[in-house]
Motif scaffolding. Structure first.
Motif, PDB file in Angstrom:
ATOM      1  N   LEU A  40       0.880  -1.174  -0.603  1.00  0.00           N
ATOM      2  CA  LEU A  40       0.525  -0.177   0.004  1.00  0.00           C
ATOM      3  C   LEU A  40       1.111   1.216   0.135  1.00  0.00           C
ATOM      4  O   LEU A  40       0.718   2.061  -0.659  1.00  0.00           O
ATOM      5  CB  LEU A  40      -0.829   0.358   0.987  1.00  0.00           C
ATOM      6  N   ALA A  41       1.894   0.913   0.789  1.00  0.00           N
ATOM      7  CA  ALA A  41       2.979   2.871   0.889  1.00  0.00           C
ATOM      8  C   ALA A  41       3.278   2.687  -0.622  1.00  0.00           C
ATOM      9  O   ALA A  41       3.559   3.312  -0.673  1.00  0.00           O
ATOM     10  CB  ALA A  41       3.760   2.219   1.985  1.00  0.00           C
ATOM     11  N   VAL A  42       3.754   1.242  -1.566  1.00  0.00           N
ATOM     12  CA  VAL A  42       4.878   1.746  -2.271  1.00  0.00           C
ATOM     13  C   VAL A  42       3.859   2.353  -3.503  1.00  0.00           C
ATOM     14  O   VAL A  42       3.888   2.495  -4.585  1.00  0.00           O
ATOM     15  CB  VAL A  42       5.050   0.407  -2.521  1.00  0.00           C
ATOM     16  N   ALA A  43       2.474   1.460  -3.469  1.00  0.00           N
ATOM     17  CA  ALA A  43       1.085   1.694  -4.535  1.00  0.00           C
ATOM     18  C   ALA A  43       1.447   3.353  -4.657  1.00  0.00           C
ATOM     19  O   ALA A  43       0.939   3.843  -5.051  1.00  0.00           O
ATOM     20  CB  ALA A  43       0.162   0.776  -4.559  1.00  0.00           C
ATOM     21  N   LEU A  44       0.352   3.630  -3.136  1.00  0.00           N
ATOM     22  CA  LEU A  44       0.476   5.405  -2.903  1.00  0.00           C
ATOM     23  C   LEU A  44       1.766   6.516  -3.634  1.00  0.00           C
ATOM     24  O   LEU A  44       0.921   6.859  -3.717  1.00  0.00           O
ATOM     25  CB  LEU A  44      -0.072   5.330  -1.387  1.00  0.00           C
ATOM     26  N   SER A  45       2.663   5.900  -2.861  1.00  0.00           N
ATOM     27  CA  SER A  45       3.680   6.842  -3.892  1.00  0.00           C
ATOM     28  C   SER A  45       3.677   6.373  -5.549  1.00  0.00           C
ATOM     29  O   SER A  45       4.137   7.599  -5.803  1.00  0.00           O
ATOM     30  CB  SER A  45       4.817   5.674  -2.983  1.00  0.00           C
ATOM     31  N   GLU A  46       3.248   5.433  -5.495  1.00  0.00           N
ATOM     32  CA  GLU A  46       3.547   5.399  -7.132  1.00  0.00           C
ATOM     33  C   GLU A  46       2.193   6.171  -8.015  1.00  0.00           C
ATOM     34  O   GLU A  46       2.415   6.406  -9.193  1.00  0.00           O
ATOM     35  CB  GLU A  46       3.631   3.865  -7.691  1.00  0.00           C
ATOM     36  N   PHE A  47       1.372   6.460  -7.560  1.00  0.00           N
ATOM     37  CA  PHE A  47       0.079   6.949  -8.007  1.00  0.00           C
ATOM     38  C   PHE A  47       0.180   8.298  -7.872  1.00  0.00           C
ATOM     39  O   PHE A  47      -0.794   8.689  -8.017  1.00  0.00           O
ATOM     40  CB  PHE A  47      -1.426   6.436  -7.345  1.00  0.00           C
ATOM     41  N   GLY A  48       1.270   9.191  -7.025  1.00  0.00           N
ATOM     42  CA  GLY A  48       1.675  10.090  -6.433  1.00  0.00           C
ATOM     43  C   GLY A  48       1.307  10.804  -5.410  1.00  0.00           C
ATOM     44  O   GLY A  48       1.265  12.498  -6.042  1.00  0.00           O
ATOM     45  N   HIS A  49       0.432  10.062  -4.729  1.00  0.00           N
ATOM     46  CA  HIS A  49       0.095  10.385  -3.527  1.00  0.00           C
ATOM     47  C   HIS A  49       1.304  11.170  -2.811  1.00  0.00           C
ATOM     48  O   HIS A  49       0.755  12.012  -2.248  1.00  0.00           O
ATOM     49  CB  HIS A  49      -0.717   9.904  -2.810  1.00  0.00           C
ATOM     50  N   TYR A  50       2.548  10.805  -2.440  1.00  0.00           N
ATOM     51  CA  TYR A  50       3.143  11.440  -1.719  1.00  0.00           C
ATOM     52  C   TYR A  50       4.292  11.014  -2.526  1.00  0.00           C
ATOM     53  O   TYR A  50       4.648   9.784  -3.695  1.00  0.00           O
ATOM     54  CB  TYR A  50       3.268  10.994  -0.631  1.00  0.00           C
ATOM     55  N   SER A  51       5.936  11.687  -2.622  1.00  0.00           N
ATOM     56  CA  SER A  51       6.548  10.826  -2.669  1.00  0.00           C
ATOM     57  C   SER A  51       7.343   9.424  -2.408  1.00  0.00           C
ATOM     58  O   SER A  51       7.306   9.883  -0.838  1.00  0.00           O
ATOM     59  CB  SER A  51       8.791  12.390  -3.013  1.00  0.00           C
ATOM     60  N   TRP A  52       8.392   9.135  -2.049  1.00  0.00           N
ATOM     61  CA  TRP A  52       8.990   8.113  -1.647  1.00  0.00           C
ATOM     62  C   TRP A  52       9.798   8.928  -0.711  1.00  0.00           C
ATOM     63  O   TRP A  52       9.536   8.310   0.522  1.00  0.00           O
ATOM     64  CB  TRP A  52       9.139   6.656  -2.559  1.00  0.00           C
ATOM     65  N   TRP A  82       6.207   1.226  10.311  1.00  0.00           N
ATOM     66  CA  TRP A  82       5.698   1.368   8.954  1.00  0.00           C
ATOM     67  C   TRP A  82       4.648   2.146   8.504  1.00  0.00           C
ATOM     68  O   TRP A  82       4.542   2.301   8.210  1.00  0.00           O
ATOM     69  CB  TRP A  82       6.475   0.182   8.341  1.00  0.00           C
ATOM     70  N   VAL A  83       3.858   1.265   9.357  1.00  0.00           N
ATOM     71  CA  VAL A  83       1.699   1.270   9.246  1.00  0.00           C
ATOM     72  C   VAL A  83       1.570   3.146  10.169  1.00  0.00           C
ATOM     73  O   VAL A  83       0.631   3.599   9.594  1.00  0.00           O
ATOM     74  CB  VAL A  83       1.336   0.037  10.059  1.00  0.00           C
ATOM     75  N   ASN A  84       2.691   3.156  11.342  1.00  0.00           N
ATOM     76  CA  ASN A  84       2.359   3.898  11.750  1.00  0.00           C
ATOM     77  C   ASN A  84       2.597   5.092  10.907  1.00  0.00           C
ATOM     78  O   ASN A  84       2.210   6.498  11.021  1.00  0.00           O
ATOM     79  CB  ASN A  84       3.400   4.603  13.226  1.00  0.00           C
ATOM     80  N   ALA A  85       3.956   5.126  10.222  1.00  0.00           N
ATOM     81  CA  ALA A  85       4.423   6.161   9.166  1.00  0.00           C
ATOM     82  C   ALA A  85       2.611   6.299   7.883  1.00  0.00           C
ATOM     83  O   ALA A  85       3.058   7.114   7.975  1.00  0.00           O
ATOM     84  CB  ALA A  85       6.104   5.805   8.438  1.00  0.00           C
ATOM     85  N   LEU A  86       2.728   4.941   7.788  1.00  0.00           N
ATOM     86  CA  LEU A  86       2.010   5.017   6.383  1.00  0.00           C
ATOM     87  C   LEU A  86       0.857   5.825   6.572  1.00  0.00           C
ATOM     88  O   LEU A  86      -0.073   6.914   6.502  1.00  0.00           O
ATOM     89  CB  LEU A  86       1.838   3.563   6.012  1.00  0.00           C
ATOM     90  N   GLN A  87       0.288   5.536   8.152  1.00  0.00           N
ATOM     91  CA  GLN A  87      -0.972   6.218   8.517  1.00  0.00           C
ATOM     92  C   GLN A  87      -0.978   7.768   8.615  1.00  0.00           C
ATOM     93  O   GLN A  87      -1.600   8.301   8.525  1.00  0.00           O
ATOM     94  CB  GLN A  87      -1.580   5.252  10.118  1.00  0.00           C
ATOM     95  N   ARG A  88       0.601   8.151   9.512  1.00  0.00           N
ATOM     96  CA  ARG A  88       0.816   9.572   9.519  1.00  0.00           C
ATOM     97  C   ARG A  88       0.454  10.417   8.316  1.00  0.00           C
ATOM     98  O   ARG A  88       0.211  11.350   7.911  1.00  0.00           O
ATOM     99  CB  ARG A  88       1.886   9.773  10.360  1.00  0.00           C
ATOM    100  N   ILE A  89       1.353   9.360   6.932  1.00  0.00           N
ATOM    101  CA  ILE A  89       1.588  10.126   5.566  1.00  0.00           C
ATOM    102  C   ILE A  89      -0.250  10.395   4.405  1.00  0.00           C
ATOM    103  O   ILE A  89      -0.298  10.828   4.437  1.00  0.00           O
ATOM    104  CB  ILE A  89       2.575  10.066   5.272  1.00  0.00           C
ATOM    105  N   VAL A  90      -0.928   9.693   5.081  1.00  0.00           N
ATOM    106  CA  VAL A  90      -2.255   9.594   4.867  1.00  0.00           C
ATOM    107  C   VAL A  90      -3.315  10.549   5.434  1.00  0.00           C
ATOM    108  O   VAL A  90      -3.880  11.467   4.695  1.00  0.00           O
ATOM    109  CB  VAL A  90      -2.907   8.031   5.006  1.00  0.00           C
TER     110      VAL A  90
END
Length: 109
Positions: A40-52, A82-90
């Motif tokens: 999910l983290a990789v896909a959201l980045s690849e779709f341009g929602h945030y940079s890696w 990882w999930v904490n970081a993903l939740q924060r950036i989302v």
């Protein structure tokens, strides 16, 4: 802990090191939810929602906060951070909010 270092193809999609796609032992996940969080983290980045780089920064901050909290006597669970970081950036990017407009739907794209 190994740091992920992505290279990108001409379309902007992340390309993994050969061992991630050819070695059946890499990457390794202990639980299915870890694999999904990674994807999910990789896909959201690849779709341009945030940079890696932005995601990596959030992951570093999440781990730093854990270390600063004094809870380091607890077991190290990388994908919890990882999930904490993903939740924060989302949350920061408003990705889960009603009315969010994705990168491909914005006027400036």
């Amino acid at each position: 802990m190994t740091e992920l270092d992505f290279t990108y193809d001409d379309s902007g999609r992340a390309q993994f090191h050969d061992t991630c796609v050819t070695d059946t032992n890499q990457p390794q996940f202990q639980e299915e939810w870890q694999r999904r969080a990674f994807g999910l983290a990789v896909a959201l980045s690849e779709f341009g929602h945030y940079s890696w780089d932005d995601f990596q920064g959030e992951l570093i901050r999440a781990i730093d906060q854990w270390q600063d909290s004094g809870q380091t006597n607890e077991s190290w669970e990388y994908y919890d951070h990882w999930v904490n970081a993903l939740q924060r950036i989302v949350n920061t990017r408003g990705l889960a909010e009603d009315g969010y407009i994705g990168p491909r739907d914005r006027d400036d794209h």
